[in-house]
Design a protein around this motif. Structure first.
Motif, PDB file in Angstrom:
ATOM      1  N   ASP A  43      15.036  -1.105  14.120  1.00 18.74           N
ATOM      2  CA  ASP A  43      14.621   0.194  14.657  1.00 18.74           C
ATOM      3  C   ASP A  43      13.156   0.413  14.319  1.00 18.74           C
ATOM      4  OD1 ASP A  43      17.034   0.843  15.749  1.00 18.74           O
ATOM      5  OD2 ASP A  43      17.730   2.018  14.032  1.00 18.74           O
ATOM      6  N   GLY A  44      12.433   1.023  15.220  1.00 23.84           N
ATOM      7  CA  GLY A  44      11.039   1.358  14.930  1.00 23.84           C
ATOM      8  C   GLY A  44      10.042   0.257  15.235  1.00 23.84           C
ATOM      9  N   LEU A  45      10.516  -0.902  15.674  1.00 27.21           N
ATOM     10  CA  LEU A  45       9.605  -1.994  16.037  1.00 27.21           C
ATOM     11  C   LEU A  45       9.416  -1.956  17.554  1.00 27.21           C
ATOM     12  CD1 LEU A  45       7.967  -4.561  15.478  1.00 27.21           C
ATOM     13  CD2 LEU A  45      10.104  -5.852  15.616  1.00 27.21           C
ATOM     14  N   LYS A  46       8.159  -1.860  17.964  1.00 32.50           N
ATOM     15  CA  LYS A  46       7.846  -1.781  19.394  1.00 32.50           C
ATOM     16  C   LYS A  46       6.784  -2.820  19.730  1.00 32.50           C
ATOM     17  CE  LYS A  46       6.677   1.635  22.886  1.00 32.50           C
ATOM     18  NZ  LYS A  46       6.608   3.052  23.188  1.00 32.50           N
ATOM     19  N   ASN A  72       0.808  -1.225   0.000  1.00 34.69           N
ATOM     20  CA  ASN A  72       0.000   0.000   0.000  1.00 34.69           C
ATOM     21  C   ASN A  72       0.844   1.278   0.000  1.00 34.69           C
ATOM     22  OD1 ASN A  72      -2.459  -1.414  -0.004  1.00 34.69           O
ATOM     23  ND2 ASN A  72      -2.367  -1.662   2.205  1.00 34.69           N
ATOM     24  N   ARG A  73       2.173   1.104  -0.061  1.00 33.89           N
ATOM     25  CA  ARG A  73       3.114   2.235  -0.085  1.00 33.89           C
ATOM     26  C   ARG A  73       2.844   3.236   1.044  1.00 33.89           C
ATOM     27  NH1 ARG A  73       1.905   1.643  -5.740  1.00 33.89           N
ATOM     28  NH2 ARG A  73       3.697   0.780  -6.831  1.00 33.89           N
ATOM     29  N   LEU A  74       2.675   2.711   2.243  1.00 36.10           N
ATOM     30  CA  LEU A  74       2.428   3.570   3.404  1.00 36.10           C
ATOM     31  C   LEU A  74       3.732   4.217   3.875  1.00 36.10           C
ATOM     32  CD1 LEU A  74       0.059   1.327   5.528  1.00 36.10           C
ATOM     33  CD2 LEU A  74      -0.554   3.372   4.263  1.00 36.10           C
ATOM     34  N   PRO A  75       3.677   5.480   4.271  1.00 39.65           N
ATOM     35  CA  PRO A  75       4.881   6.152   4.760  1.00 39.65           C
ATOM     36  C   PRO A  75       5.177   5.775   6.214  1.00 39.65           C
ATOM     37  CG  PRO A  75       3.042   7.673   4.809  1.00 39.65           C
ATOM     38  CD  PRO A  75       2.523   6.385   4.210  1.00 39.65           C
ATOM     39  N   CYS A  76       5.428   4.482   6.443  1.00 36.46           N
ATOM     40  CA  CYS A  76       5.639   3.976   7.802  1.00 36.46           C
ATOM     41  C   CYS A  76       7.114   3.720   8.056  1.00 36.46           C
ATOM     42  CB  CYS A  76       4.910   2.644   8.004  1.00 36.46           C
ATOM     43  SG  CYS A  76       3.153   2.789   8.109  1.00 36.46           S
ATOM     44  N   GLU A  77       7.592   4.272   9.151  1.00 39.74           N
ATOM     45  CA  GLU A  77       8.947   3.956   9.596  1.00 39.74           C
ATOM     46  C   GLU A  77       8.896   3.140  10.882  1.00 39.74           C
ATOM     47  OE1 GLU A  77      11.145   7.610   9.880  1.00 39.74           O
ATOM     48  OE2 GLU A  77      10.386   8.259   7.923  1.00 39.74           O
ATOM     49  N   ASN A  78       7.698   3.047  11.464  1.00 38.85           N
ATOM     50  CA  ASN A  78       7.556   2.365  12.741  1.00 38.85           C
ATOM     51  C   ASN A  78       6.395   1.381  12.703  1.00 38.85           C
ATOM     52  OD1 ASN A  78       9.521   3.937  14.525  1.00 38.85           O
ATOM     53  ND2 ASN A  78       8.296   5.556  13.598  1.00 38.85           N
ATOM     54  N   ILE A  79       6.574   0.278  13.421  1.00 37.78           N
ATOM     55  CA  ILE A  79       5.518  -0.728  13.568  1.00 37.78           C
ATOM     56  C   ILE A  79       5.385  -1.006  15.063  1.00 37.78           C
ATOM     57  CG2 ILE A  79       4.822  -3.111  13.117  1.00 37.78           C
ATOM     58  CD1 ILE A  79       6.548  -2.965  10.533  1.00 37.78           C
ATOM     59  N   TRP A  80       4.145  -0.879  15.556  1.00 38.45           N
ATOM     60  CA  TRP A  80       3.859  -1.225  16.941  1.00 38.45           C
ATOM     61  C   TRP A  80       2.933  -2.431  16.936  1.00 38.45           C
ATOM     62  CZ3 TRP A  80       2.715   3.847  20.153  1.00 38.45           C
ATOM     63  CH2 TRP A  80       3.859   4.661  20.145  1.00 38.45           C
TER      64      TRP A  80
END
Length: 169
Positions: free
Chosen positions: A156-159, A129-137
């Motif tokens: 990095d960015g995974l919580k 979906n080409r989401l501007p995501c740098e983080n995943i929770w």
């Protein structure tokens, strides 16, 4: 990826109490008059309660994020917390931070633990979906797979957030 296509929409009763009433009580009003409360609960509610909680668990997690925002418990400002509708069902909601960064959030209630497979599904949905995501929770009521816990030190960015009734109290 632009954010205009994130929220497609769905029709449903927003209030969880009202939704509970219409799912469990309203269709059986005549039975409620016949059975005492405990027997009614055991017969008509108890068996399906888990699936109802699973259904509203993402909303519970979203509400927790809103609470954190309200109480200034986050290290960044949030623009919005929105339900996300993707056909794969990997991402439950997104957090849009001020400045436009998007945090993709996935929730796990019914499985014993959140799996590494779910992380891969979220990443695939972000790419597709080409989401501007740098983080995943990732939120889980029952913990996380060891492999997923190890992945947090490498990515990095995974919580990982364990969010159950006991955690919130």
């Amino acid at each position: 990826g632009d954010l205009t296509n994130i929220k497609k929409g769905t029709y449903r009763i927003k209030d969880k109490t009202v939704r509970f009433y219409y799912r469990f009580v309203f269709p059986r009003l005549s039975s409620l008059k016949v059975y005492e409360e405990e027997r009614f609960y055991k017969k008509f509610i108890e068996g399906e309660l888990g699936s109802f909680i699973e259904e509203i668990y993402p909303e519970y997690c979203m509400e927790h994020i809103r609470w954190l925002r309200k109480n200034n418990r986050l290290s960044f400002k949030i623009e919005s917390v929105e339900e996300y509708f993707d056909k794969a069902g990997a991402i439950d909601f997104v957090i849009v931070a001020k400045g436009g960064n998007v945090i993709a959030c996935a929730c796990n209630y019914k499985e014993p633990v959140m799996s590494i497979k779910r992380l891969d599904e979220v990443k695939n949905t972000i790419r597709y979906n080409r989401l501007p995501c740098e983080n995943i929770w990732l939120f889980s009521a029952g913990g996380f797979e060891d492999e997923l816990i190890r992945a947090t030190s490498k990515e990095d960015g995974l919580k990982l957030l364990e969010l159950s009734e006991q955690t919130v109290r």
